[in-house]
Design an enzyme around this catalytic site. Structure first.
Site, short mmCIF file in Angstrom:
data_model
loop_
_atom_site.label_atom_id
_atom_site.label_comp_id
_atom_site.label_asym_id
_atom_site.label_seq_id
_atom_site.Cartn_x
_atom_site.Cartn_y
_atom_site.Cartn_z
N HIS A 194 0.85 -1.19 0.00
CA HIS A 194 0.00 0.00 0.00
C HIS A 194 0.89 1.24 0.00
CE1 HIS A 194 0.60 -0.86 4.39
NE2 HIS A 194 0.97 0.40 4.33
C1 T46 Z 1 3.17 0.78 6.83
C2 T46 Z 1 3.92 -0.47 7.05
C3 T46 Z 1 5.40 -0.25 7.18
C4 T46 Z 1 -4.05 -0.24 13.42
O1 T46 Z 1 -5.15 -0.43 13.94
N1 T46 Z 1 -3.26 0.81 13.85
C5 T46 Z 1 -2.03 1.05 13.32
O2 T46 Z 1 -1.39 2.03 13.74
C6 T46 Z 1 -1.54 0.18 12.27
C7 T46 Z 1 -0.17 0.45 11.65
C8 T46 Z 1 -2.32 -0.86 11.88
N2 T46 Z 1 -3.55 -1.06 12.45
C9 T46 Z 1 -4.34 -2.24 12.04
C10 T46 Z 1 -4.83 -2.22 10.61
C11 T46 Z 1 -4.87 -3.68 10.25
O3 T46 Z 1 -6.07 -4.26 10.68
O4 T46 Z 1 -3.49 -3.37 12.15
C12 T46 Z 1 -3.74 -4.28 11.09
C13 T46 Z 1 -2.47 -4.54 10.29
O5 T46 Z 1 -2.13 -3.36 9.55
P1 T46 Z 1 -1.59 -3.42 8.04
O6 T46 Z 1 -2.18 -4.55 7.32
O7 T46 Z 1 -1.75 -2.05 7.43
O8 T46 Z 1 -0.03 -3.72 8.32
P2 T46 Z 1 1.19 -3.73 7.31
O9 T46 Z 1 2.29 -4.43 8.01
O10 T46 Z 1 0.80 -4.19 5.97
O11 T46 Z 1 1.59 -2.15 7.16
C14 T46 Z 1 2.05 -1.41 8.28
C15 T46 Z 1 1.36 -0.05 8.36
O12 T46 Z 1 -0.06 -0.20 8.34
C16 T46 Z 1 1.74 0.85 7.22
O13 T46 Z 1 1.34 2.17 7.51
O14 T46 Z 1 3.68 1.71 6.20
O15 T46 Z 1 3.45 -1.23 8.18
#
Ligand code: T46
Length: 134
Positions: free
Chosen positions: A50
């Site tokens: 993303h």
């Molecule tokens: C990024 C990369 C490096 C939250 O509720 N609060 C938060 O602050 C974050 C970061 C995530 N979430 C929830 C949203 C999803 O349900 O945690 C779950 C996993 O998040 P996501 O699928 O977006 O995780 P990654 O590892 O794909 O990405 C993350 C960050 O979201 C993103 O901003 O730059 O790490």
């Protein structure tokens, strides 16, 4: 490298070991509104895929290693993250992917904004349209 911008942290080490202090307004170029960390990533799992419209972040691999891909819609770069004394500044409107997490990888992320799903571009074509490179 034009997309990957590294911040080099000062090591405040002594005979007991090492310490790094990160102060907003000194080395971190934005107000830190949120801190999160990614750990215990399962084998062969990739994350990210993303971009963010506004969010800026500094990612620090404080343990282990992973491979980070950054893409602005025209150029794609990849870096290995394996140092607790280097921060990767990830600007807004950069597609990111994380691969090859070691078992002990802990990725600490300092973020300029609170969490908001509306800031995410999770579709690569939509991201390309947003940056004007469709
Ligand atoms: C990024 C990369 C490096 C939250 O509720 N609060 C938060 O602050 C974050 C970061 C995530 N979430 C929830 C949203 C999803 O349900 O945690 C779950 C996993 O998040 P996501 O699928 O977006 O995780 P990654 O590892 O794909 O990405 C993350 C960050 O979201 C993103 O901003 O730059 O790490």
């Amino acid at each position: 490298m034009i997309l990957a911008k590294w911040l080099d942290f000062q090591i405040l080490g002594d005979e007991r070991g090492s310490l790094v202090a990160l102060e907003q307004g000194k080395i971190i170029p934005f107000e830190i509104k949120r801190v999160y960390y990614i750990y215990h990533t399962e084998k062969n799992v990739s994350r990210g895929f993303h971009a963010h419209r506004e969010l800026k972040q500094v990612a620090i691999c404080i343990s282990g290693s992973c491979r980070m891909v950054l893409d602005n819609g025209l150029v794609r770069e990849e870096v290995i993250m394996n140092s607790p004394v280097k921060g990767l500044l990830i600007d807004s409107l950069l597609w990111r992917e994380m691969h090859d997490f070691s078992e002990d990888c802990i990725l600490l992320v300092l973020a300029s904004e609170h969490y908001t799903e509306a800031d995410y571009l999770r579709d690569y074509s939509a991201f390309k349209r947003e940056v004007g490179n469709a």
